[in-house]
Write a protein that holds these residues in place. Structure first.
Motif, PDB file in Angstrom:
ATOM      1  N   ILE A  54       0.814  -1.216   0.000  1.00  0.00           N
ATOM      2  CA  ILE A  54       0.000   0.000   0.000  1.00  0.00           C
ATOM      3  C   ILE A  54       0.853   1.274   0.000  1.00  0.00           C
ATOM      4  N   ILE A  55       2.111   1.138   0.378  1.00  0.00           N
ATOM      5  CA  ILE A  55       3.049   2.273   0.248  1.00  0.00           C
ATOM      6  C   ILE A  55       4.209   1.779  -0.613  1.00  0.00           C
ATOM      7  N   PHE A  56       4.574   2.551  -1.635  1.00  0.00           N
ATOM      8  CA  PHE A  56       5.579   2.095  -2.610  1.00  0.00           C
ATOM      9  C   PHE A  56       6.400   3.292  -3.067  1.00  0.00           C
ATOM     10  N   PRO A  57       7.528   3.063  -3.749  1.00  0.00           N
ATOM     11  CA  PRO A  57       8.347   4.196  -4.188  1.00  0.00           C
ATOM     12  C   PRO A  57       7.540   5.140  -5.079  1.00  0.00           C
ATOM     13  N   GLY A  58       7.463   6.392  -4.672  1.00  0.00           N
ATOM     14  CA  GLY A  58       6.777   7.391  -5.481  1.00  0.00           C
ATOM     15  C   GLY A  58       5.333   7.623  -5.096  1.00  0.00           C
ATOM     16  N   SER A  86       1.994  11.124 -23.222  1.00  0.00           N
ATOM     17  CA  SER A  86       2.487  12.264 -22.428  1.00  0.00           C
ATOM     18  C   SER A  86       3.847  12.054 -21.766  1.00  0.00           C
ATOM     19  N   GLY A  87       4.391  10.832 -21.819  1.00  0.00           N
ATOM     20  CA  GLY A  87       5.707  10.632 -21.206  1.00  0.00           C
ATOM     21  C   GLY A  87       6.131   9.181 -21.196  1.00  0.00           C
ATOM     22  N   THR A  88       7.126   8.875 -20.377  1.00  0.00           N
ATOM     23  CA  THR A  88       7.705   7.529 -20.345  1.00  0.00           C
ATOM     24  C   THR A  88       6.703   6.496 -19.831  1.00  0.00           C
ATOM     25  N   ILE A  89       6.836   5.291 -20.361  1.00  0.00           N
ATOM     26  CA  ILE A  89       5.866   4.257 -19.973  1.00  0.00           C
ATOM     27  C   ILE A  89       6.448   3.263 -18.971  1.00  0.00           C
ATOM     28  N   ALA A  90       5.546   2.569 -18.295  1.00  0.00           N
ATOM     29  CA  ALA A  90       5.856   1.408 -17.436  1.00  0.00           C
ATOM     30  C   ALA A  90       6.439   1.772 -16.071  1.00  0.00           C
ATOM     31  N   ASP A  91       6.521   3.063 -15.747  1.00  0.00           N
ATOM     32  CA  ASP A  91       7.139   3.454 -14.469  1.00  0.00           C
ATOM     33  C   ASP A  91       6.359   2.894 -13.272  1.00  0.00           C
ATOM     34  N   HIS A  92       5.050   3.085 -13.264  1.00  0.00           N
ATOM     35  CA  HIS A  92       4.286   2.649 -12.098  1.00  0.00           C
ATOM     36  C   HIS A  92       4.382   1.134 -11.896  1.00  0.00           C
ATOM     37  N   GLY A  93       4.125   0.397 -12.942  1.00  0.00           N
ATOM     38  CA  GLY A  93       4.143  -1.059 -12.835  1.00  0.00           C
ATOM     39  C   GLY A  93       5.489  -1.576 -12.371  1.00  0.00           C
ATOM     40  N   MET A  94       6.564  -1.025 -12.923  1.00  0.00           N
ATOM     41  CA  MET A  94       7.880  -1.528 -12.548  1.00  0.00           C
ATOM     42  C   MET A  94       8.288  -1.063 -11.148  1.00  0.00           C
ATOM     43  N   ALA A  95       7.774   0.078 -10.701  1.00  0.00           N
ATOM     44  CA  ALA A  95       8.034   0.511  -9.320  1.00  0.00           C
ATOM     45  C   ALA A  95       7.445  -0.502  -8.337  1.00  0.00           C
ATOM     46  N   ILE A  96       6.206  -0.895  -8.588  1.00  0.00           N
ATOM     47  CA  ILE A  96       5.539  -1.881  -7.719  1.00  0.00           C
ATOM     48  C   ILE A  96       6.276  -3.216  -7.799  1.00  0.00           C
ATOM     49  N   MET A  97       6.612  -3.603  -9.018  1.00  0.00           N
ATOM     50  CA  MET A  97       7.234  -4.914  -9.236  1.00  0.00           C
ATOM     51  C   MET A  97       8.613  -4.993  -8.589  1.00  0.00           C
ATOM     52  N   SER A  98       9.369  -3.909  -8.679  1.00  0.00           N
ATOM     53  CA  SER A  98      10.716  -3.915  -8.084  1.00  0.00           C
ATOM     54  C   SER A  98      10.628  -4.120  -6.583  1.00  0.00           C
ATOM     55  N   SER A 112      19.362   3.686 -10.084  1.00  0.00           N
ATOM     56  CA  SER A 112      18.431   4.730  -9.667  1.00  0.00           C
ATOM     57  C   SER A 112      17.090   4.081  -9.388  1.00  0.00           C
ATOM     58  N   GLU A 113      16.457   4.531  -8.303  1.00  0.00           N
ATOM     59  CA  GLU A 113      15.198   3.918  -7.897  1.00  0.00           C
ATOM     60  C   GLU A 113      14.121   4.147  -8.959  1.00  0.00           C
ATOM     61  N   ILE A 114      13.300   3.133  -9.155  1.00  0.00           N
ATOM     62  CA  ILE A 114      12.153   3.305 -10.051  1.00  0.00           C
ATOM     63  C   ILE A 114      10.977   3.775  -9.216  1.00  0.00           C
ATOM     64  N   SER A 115      10.414   4.911  -9.597  1.00  0.00           N
ATOM     65  CA  SER A 115       9.295   5.484  -8.844  1.00  0.00           C
ATOM     66  C   SER A 115       8.018   5.430  -9.658  1.00  0.00           C
ATOM     67  N   SER A 116       6.909   5.264  -8.952  1.00  0.00           N
ATOM     68  CA  SER A 116       5.608   5.364  -9.595  1.00  0.00           C
ATOM     69  C   SER A 116       5.465   6.759 -10.205  1.00  0.00           C
ATOM     70  N   ASP A 117       4.760   6.830 -11.328  1.00  0.00           N
ATOM     71  CA  ASP A 117       4.543   8.123 -11.985  1.00  0.00           C
ATOM     72  C   ASP A 117       3.218   8.763 -11.563  1.00  0.00           C
ATOM     73  N   THR A 172      16.298   2.836 -16.772  1.00  0.00           N
ATOM     74  CA  THR A 172      16.250   1.887 -15.653  1.00  0.00           C
ATOM     75  C   THR A 172      15.003   1.015 -15.752  1.00  0.00           C
ATOM     76  N   VAL A 173      13.900   1.632 -16.144  1.00  0.00           N
ATOM     77  CA  VAL A 173      12.654   0.881 -16.298  1.00  0.00           C
ATOM     78  C   VAL A 173      12.810  -0.166 -17.400  1.00  0.00           C
ATOM     79  N   ARG A 174      13.467   0.241 -18.476  1.00  0.00           N
ATOM     80  CA  ARG A 174      13.679  -0.710 -19.579  1.00  0.00           C
ATOM     81  C   ARG A 174      14.495  -1.917 -19.090  1.00  0.00           C
ATOM     82  N   SER A 175      15.560  -1.617 -18.309  1.00  0.00           N
ATOM     83  CA  SER A 175      16.386  -2.711 -17.777  1.00  0.00           C
ATOM     84  C   SER A 175      15.560  -3.620 -16.884  1.00  0.00           C
TER      85      SER A 175
END
Lengths: 337, 337
Positions: free
Chosen positions: A63-67, A171-183, A192-197, A253-256
């Motif tokens: 329920i609490i995640f990066p970003g 409007s911008g880069t994709i997959a940030d939210h999903g990968m933040a949760i997944m990481s 660099s930390e992946i943060s939810s958008d 980083t998200v791509r990686s």
């Protein structure tokens, strides 16, 4: 649905099975022109004007995640669904299902960030509800927000407004939210930390309408990612969509992370991005208005609408080939939002 | 709140702890005039008119019970919350949190009865959401509905409209819903089955406004029962309330069930009842309008508003004594709605 006697996780994945469940259970019984449009929100008449109504339940884990956290997501998500109707979000309701044993401090942190998110996006949380269920009957906290916004005259978001030759802006880069949760779930650490958008998009939408009224369609590509959202659009507009892979912004980083975990970023959830389908004549002024906005710094044209291959999304790959981008089939990331 | 570091079941009981949680966590951060009113719904301006917005999450267990199911409850409950604002319910959203493994036939039964309940009360379900969580992370099905209705000019439901000398009308027998759920859970059988009273009240509210504009307050006594609702009203209006026990309608079987299980019917949840506070001059015409309506056949005056003992509810008992009726303290019946 013949294959399924019970609900499986993939029914909540935002892809083919979700659509089947909606068609065969919900639309079958609830069917009405407003609902059948299956947009992020409903656009309906009230009094002398038009309003947009939308709702989403949030069950994200953790329920609490990066970003961000589930509360911010619940406010921004519904604000965005209202904005995707071309509407100006005004009022939100917030309903909490709490598992017995939730730390009250943690709840307060989440409530506090909801209040802040509401303030930032200019909406008031005017009503709510609280339910508590015994331990083991929920998972910490589920939040459902619903929202109401007003649609200014002259704005019309509808699949029938989409024409061949229109440009597709992301409007911008994709997959940030999903990968933040997944990481977090996988315990992965990157340089660099992946943060939810997660962010409210209504301010940027207003900036876009300020420069052009030729905005034909808006959607935020959340569950199921850009690929599933574009498939829905292509299918409801009965138009083809052509994307150029090279132009789709993805953070390195998200791509990686996607490569390591075996995800295609096109199918990974976003929470602070929108897809706009606009007339070719106005694409430059709209794009420049978006780029001036914090939520749209990396806005880019990623494709066009065509009369060829109706209902099908085709991607021109970086190496020059072409492939069909289908709707997500299974459940890629459970409880992503 | 100092006593609680974590959320306990009683925080969801609709009584003192619920109010503490709302005051000390939700209102603390969300505070605004519309929310602070703490009515069943918010009454806000939009365009040239006023609308009511309301939401509730439904977590009742079992999800199908005598007289109804979670879906009907979710539609009628939100329709009623809107009606308690003096508003005419128009649109609903419905959001589903489904536990993996839920039988799709059971889901369809519930969805079907939601569609029927919506039709009966004249509202459209225009938008929704579906989430699926893994087995053990929810309990079959939670439904959150939100609703929007229009408030016709001249209607004003507000604690400040309540005056000494006003009459308190209850629309029918109490405790039916709570005891219906409880009988199933306890496996009790009575000569006649106890059924939930879930029903939409908006039609009856319109009939009441048709004969009088002197309706000062409306509330449906759900969680926490008639006692908790009247305490909330007394406290927000800063008026005293005097009830006569003899006049409060209770079905005989329900009364027996309450006695067997040790419940005071005044604290047991209702789902299809309303409390109206009206001017003494119009009480007879309002009562007769209510009694003509299927939902108000047993409507009765149960008490009056007084300037004495502000914020306190006093009951004149059948045997002639008087006692203070306080707000519910603990959690009488978890997951009743």
């Amino acid at each position: 649905m013949n294959d399924y006697a019970t609900v499986v996780l993939a029914h909540g994945g935002g892809g083919k099975l979700t659509h089947q469940l909606i068609e065969q259970v919900f639309k079958k019984h609830f069917s009405n022109p407003d609902l059948d449009l299956m947009h992020d929100g409903a656009m309906v008449e009230i009094g002398n004007g038009r309003i947009a109504i939308s709702t989403d339940s949030y069950v994200v884990s953790p329920i609490i995640f990066p970003g961000g956290n589930i509360g911010e997501l619940a406010v921004n998500g519904t604000v965005n669904d209202i904005a995707m109707c071309g509407a100006q979000p005004k009022y939100l309701s917030a309903s909490f299902i709490i598992e017995e044993g939730l730390n009250i401090g943690e709840l307060e942190t989440i409530v506090q960030s909801m209040a802040l998110a509401a303030k930032k996006s200019g909406v008031s949380i005017v009503t709510g509800d609280t339910k508590v269920v015994p331990r083991g009957k929920a998972d910490k906290l589920f939040i459902t927000t619903a929202g109401v916004g007003t649609i200014p005259p002259g704005r019309n978001i509808h699949p029938s407004c989409i024409h061949a030759g229109d440009f597709i802006i992301l409007s911008g880069t994709i997959a940030d939210h999903g990968m933040a949760i997944m990481s977090v779930r996988e315990g992965l650490e990157f340089e660099s930390e992946i943060s939810s958008d997660t962010i409210a998009l209504n301010g940027m939408v207003e900036a876009m309408y300020h420069v052009s009224s030729n905005i034909h369609f808006l959607r935020d590509p959340t569950r199921g990612g850009v690929a599933s959202t574009l498939n829905e659009i292509a299918s409801s507009a009965k138009k083809g969509i052509r994307l150029t892979e090279r132009s789709i912004p993805v953070n390195d980083t998200v791509r990686s992370a996607c490569e390591i975990l075996g995800f295609d970023p096109l199918y990974v959830a976003n929470e602070g991005k929108l897809i706009a389908i606009v007339s070719s004549a106005d694409v430059d002024i709209i794009l420049s208005a978006m780029r001036k906005h914090p939520a749209g710094k990396h806005a880019a044209v990623i494709g066009t609408v065509t009369d060829d291959h109706p209902s099908i999304v085709i991607l021109q790959t970086i190496i020059g080939g072409e492939r069909v981008v289908d709707m997500i089939t299974g459940e890629q990331l459970p409880r992503i939002c």
